[in-house]
Design a protein around this motif. Structure first.
Motif, PDB file in Angstrom:
ATOM      1  N   GLU A  61     -32.325  61.663 -30.619  1.00 25.68           N
ATOM      2  CA  GLU A  61     -32.548  60.507 -31.476  1.00 25.68           C
ATOM      3  C   GLU A  61     -32.415  59.263 -30.605  1.00 25.68           C
ATOM      4  O   GLU A  61     -31.352  59.013 -30.045  1.00 25.68           O
ATOM      5  N   VAL A  62     -33.490  58.496 -30.497  1.00 20.36           N
ATOM      6  CA  VAL A  62     -33.533  57.319 -29.632  1.00 20.36           C
ATOM      7  C   VAL A  62     -33.223  56.076 -30.445  1.00 20.36           C
ATOM      8  O   VAL A  62     -33.851  55.827 -31.482  1.00 20.36           O
ATOM      9  N   LEU A  63     -32.257  55.300 -29.985  1.00 21.85           N
ATOM     10  CA  LEU A  63     -31.948  54.004 -30.597  1.00 21.85           C
ATOM     11  C   LEU A  63     -32.669  52.945 -29.782  1.00 21.85           C
ATOM     12  O   LEU A  63     -32.320  52.697 -28.623  1.00 21.85           O
ATOM     13  N   ASP A  64     -33.689  52.352 -30.356  1.00 27.30           N
ATOM     14  CA  ASP A  64     -34.631  51.464 -29.664  1.00 27.30           C
ATOM     15  C   ASP A  64     -34.123  50.022 -29.734  1.00 27.30           C
ATOM     16  O   ASP A  64     -34.107  49.408 -30.803  1.00 27.30           O
ATOM     17  N   LEU A  65     -33.708  49.471 -28.565  1.00 23.61           N
ATOM     18  CA  LEU A  65     -33.251  48.087 -28.496  1.00 23.61           C
ATOM     19  C   LEU A  65     -34.392  47.115 -28.255  1.00 23.61           C
ATOM     20  O   LEU A  65     -34.220  45.912 -28.447  1.00 23.61           O
ATOM     21  N   GLY A  66     -35.529  47.604 -27.772  1.00 18.77           N
ATOM     22  CA  GLY A  66     -36.622  46.707 -27.416  1.00 18.77           C
ATOM     23  C   GLY A  66     -36.262  45.868 -26.194  1.00 18.77           C
ATOM     24  O   GLY A  66     -35.526  46.296 -25.304  1.00 18.77           O
ATOM     25  N   LEU A  67     -36.767  44.628 -26.159  1.00 17.28           N
ATOM     26  CA  LEU A  67     -36.488  43.723 -25.043  1.00 17.28           C
ATOM     27  C   LEU A  67     -35.024  43.300 -25.082  1.00 17.28           C
ATOM     28  O   LEU A  67     -34.545  42.759 -26.085  1.00 17.28           O
ATOM     29  N   CYS A  68     -34.311  43.520 -23.980  1.00 16.97           N
ATOM     30  CA  CYS A  68     -32.897  43.164 -23.944  1.00 16.97           C
ATOM     31  C   CYS A  68     -32.421  43.181 -22.499  1.00 16.97           C
ATOM     32  O   CYS A  68     -33.140  43.607 -21.590  1.00 16.97           O
ATOM     33  N   GLY A  69     -31.210  42.717 -22.286  1.00 13.20           N
ATOM     34  CA  GLY A  69     -30.588  42.778 -20.974  1.00 13.20           C
ATOM     35  C   GLY A  69     -29.871  44.103 -20.776  1.00 13.20           C
ATOM     36  O   GLY A  69     -29.530  44.798 -21.738  1.00 13.20           O
ATOM     37  N   THR A  70     -29.634  44.442 -19.527  1.00  7.12           N
ATOM     38  CA  THR A  70     -28.956  45.692 -19.223  1.00  7.12           C
ATOM     39  C   THR A  70     -27.601  45.779 -19.918  1.00  7.12           C
ATOM     40  O   THR A  70     -27.217  46.827 -20.440  1.00  7.12           O
ATOM     41  N   GLU A  71     -26.871  44.665 -19.958  1.00  6.82           N
ATOM     42  CA  GLU A  71     -25.544  44.719 -20.561  1.00  6.82           C
ATOM     43  C   GLU A  71     -25.605  44.944 -22.068  1.00  6.82           C
ATOM     44  O   GLU A  71     -24.653  45.469 -22.664  1.00  6.82           O
ATOM     45  N   GLU A  72     -26.718  44.590 -22.701  1.00  4.63           N
ATOM     46  CA  GLU A  72     -26.872  44.902 -24.119  1.00  4.63           C
ATOM     47  C   GLU A  72     -27.008  46.407 -24.316  1.00  4.63           C
ATOM     48  O   GLU A  72     -26.528  46.960 -25.307  1.00  4.63           O
TER      49      GLU A  72
END
Length: 457
Positions: free
Chosen positions: A68-79
Motif C-alpha cells: 500500500e503506497v502512501l503518495d506524498l506527491g511533490l515534497c522535500g526529503t524530510e517530509e
C-alpha cells in the motif's frame, strides 16, 4: 544479471538513461519491498523534470510487491522521513537528485521509523535483488492512496521545536532555488502567521521548476552564494535562508550578506539544545569540530563524534540518545524528528535564538569565526587517493599530538588540525583545516597540504 552502478554508499544516484531509468527505479522499489518485507511505504518526489516518471515507476514496483503506497506527491526529503514515522509505515522513498547535475536523479530510502538503511546489509541485498530480477510472484492487494494529512502533521512537528511567542519582529529572505522548498515553506509561514509570529518574508526563486531556470540549487558552492547574499542586502533582511533541491539542507546568511559556514551553525544549534536540555549529547562529524566541542564542553554537554554521512549521524543519534547532531555540510539531525535531518527546523531554531539573545546572526557568529578560523572544504581529484593520504601522513604524523581514523585521516597539530577523507559519493579527496585564532596557520597548512596531495611522485 545487469550490474547497477547507481547504488552509492547509502542511497541511489545515477545518470539518467545510463545508470538510472524507469525500469531500474521499478526494480529497485520492488527489491526494497521484498528485502524489507514492507506492507506500507511512503513515497514522494522533488520537482526535477525526470522525477515524476521515476516516481510513477517506484509506485508501480511497490504495488507489484503488494504494497500500500502512501503518495506524498511533490515534497522535500524530510517530509518523506516524517511521514514514514508519523504514519508508522514500513519504509519511505523520495525520488530526488538534490543538488546533482540536471542529467542525474536518485532515490533516498529509509526503513520503518525513518531509520537509515544499513549500507552493509540492506543496501547490498536490495542491489543484488534488483540486479538479478529474481522477484517473487506479484502479490495482490497493492494500491496507492494520497497521504492527505502528511504536510499538516509535518508543519506541526517542525514548529514544535520553537516557542513561537518568543520570536521578535524579523524580516527574512528565503531562496527556494526553484526546488521543492517553496510550497512547504508557505505552509510553515501560514502556520506562523496564524499564531501571530511577528515575521515578514521576502521570497525568491520560490516556485518549483524542474528546469531550474536560476541554476541547480546548491548554496554550498561559493559561486552560488552571491545571489542570496545580494538579495539579503537589497531587502535589508535580518537573515537569509537558502535551500538545496530537496531542502534537507539549509544555508544561512547574516544581515551583512555573509555566508555562515556550516560548522558555526552546528555550534549555534548545540547551544540552543543545551539550553533546552541540560547535559545533552551533541553529535558532530570529524571534519571541522573545535568550535562545536568548545561550546558543548563549556555548556556542560557531551560531544560525540560520528563518521560523516547521514546513515552514520542518524545511527549515532539513535545509539546515544543525542538530542541533536550536525555536519559542516549543512545537514542537521534531530532526535525528536525521528533522528532525521531537516532543512526547515534549523532556521526556525536560529531565529528563536536570535530573539532570545536580542542579537543579530552576525553578532552570534563573529567571535566564533575569529576563535576558530577554518578553510572550508577543499576538493581534490587525484589518481591515487591512498598514495596522497600516505604522503600527508608521512609529512605530519611525527609532529601530531593526536591521530584519529574514524573518518579518513585526522591529525591534531596542537594549534591547528586537518581532516583528509575520501568522499562517500564522488571520486574526490576532501580536505578541511582549522586552527585556534590564527588564520595564517590555516593558509600555510592548506598550501603545503595542497602540494602533498597533488604531488605526482
Amino acid at each position: 544479471m545487469t550490474a547497477l552502478t547507481c547504488f552509492k554508499a547509502y542511497d541511489v544516484r545515477g545518470r539518467l538513461g545510463v545508470e538510472l531509468d524507469e525500469d531500474v527505479a521499478r526494480r529497485i522499489a520492488r527489491a526494497f519491498a521484498e528485502v524489507l518485507g514492507t506492507g506500507h511505504v511512503v513515497v514522494g518526489h522533488d520537482p526535477r523534470a525526470s522525477s515524476l516518471a521515476l516516481f510513477d515507476a517506484v509506485k508501480r514496483g511497490l504495488v507489484e510487491a503488494g504494497v500500500e503506497v502512501l503518495d506524498l506527491g511533490l515534497c522535500g526529503t524530510e517530509e518523506m522521513y516524517h511521514a514514514t514515522a508519523y504514519f508508522e509505515a514500513d519504509g519511505g522513498i523520495e525520488v530526488t537528485a538534490s543538488h546533482n547535475p540536471m542529467d542525474y536523479n536518485g532515490l533516498k530510502m529509509v526503513k520503518a521509523g525513518a531509520a537509515p538503511l544499513d549500507p552493509a546489509t540492506d543496501i547490498v541485498k536490495i542491489k543484488a535483488l534488483a540486479e538479478s530480477g529474481q522477484f517473487k510472484p506479484e502479490k495482490p492487494g497493492g494500491n496507492i492512496r494520497p497521504a492527505k494529512a502528511a504536510r499538516g502533521a509535518y508543519v506541526r512537528a517542525a514548529l514544535s521545536f520553537i516557542d513561537v511567542p518568543a520570536l521578535r519582529p524579523m524580516k527574512i529572505l528565503v531562496n527556494a532555488g526553484n526546488g521543492a522548498a517553496g510550497p512547504t515553506f508557505d505552509a510553515i509561514a501560514a502556520a506562523l502567521a496564524k499564531r501571530r509570529a511577528p515575521l515578514s518574508f521576502i521570497c525568491m526563486n520560490h516556485e518549483p521548476d524542474g528546469s531550474f531556470p536560476n541554476g541547480i540549487p546548491n548554496p554550498l558552492l561559493p559561486e552560488n552564494r552571491p545571489v542570496t547574499a545580494n538579495a539579503v542586502l537589497a531587502a535589508g533582511a535580518d537573515l537569509g535562508v537558502a535551500w538545496d533541491g530537496d531542502f534537507d539542507r539549509c544555508f544561512l546568511f547574516d544581515h551583512l550578506g555573509r555566508f555562515v559556514p556550516g560548522e558555526f551553525v552546528v555550534g549555534l544549534l548545540a547551544e540552543v539544545f543545551l539550553a533546552k536540555e541540560k547535559g545533552a549529547k551533541i553529535v558532530h562529524d570529524p571534519r571541522v569540530m573545535w568550535n562545536t566541542k568548545e561550546i558543548v564542553t563549556r555548556l556542560g554537554g557531551t560531544a560525540v563524534m560520528a563518521r560523516t554521512g547521514h546513515a552514520y549521524l542518524k545511527q549515532a543519534l539513535r545509539d546515544t540518545g543525542a538530542v541533536y547532531g550536525g555536519e559542516m555540510s549543512a545537514h542537521h539531525y534531530f532526535r525528536d524528528f525521528a533522528c532525521c535531518d531537516s532543512g526547515m527546523i534549523p532556521w526556525l531554531l536560529i531565529i528563536e535564538l536570535m530573539s532570545r539573545r536580542g542579537a543579530s546572526l552576525a553578532d552570534l557568529i563573529s567571535e566564533r569565526m575569529t576563535a576558530f578560523p577554518s578553510s572550508g572544504e577543499i576538493n581534490f581529484r587525484v589518481d591515487d587517493s591512498g598514495a596522497a593520504l600516505t604522503r600527508v601522513l608521512a609529512a605530519y604524523e611525527k609532529q601530531a599530538v593526536a591521530r584519529d581514523d574514524t573518518d579518513g585521516l585526522s591529525l591534531d597539530m596542537g594549534d591547528w588540525r586537518l581532516n583528509l577523507r575520501a568522499s562517500n559519493t564522488e571520486p574526490l579527496l576532501r580536505l578541511n583545516v582549522e586552527a585556534q585564532r590564527d588564520p595564517s596557520l590555516v593558509a600555510v597548512a592548506v598550501e603545503r597540504l595542497r602540494m602533498l596531495i597533488e604531488a605526482t611522485a
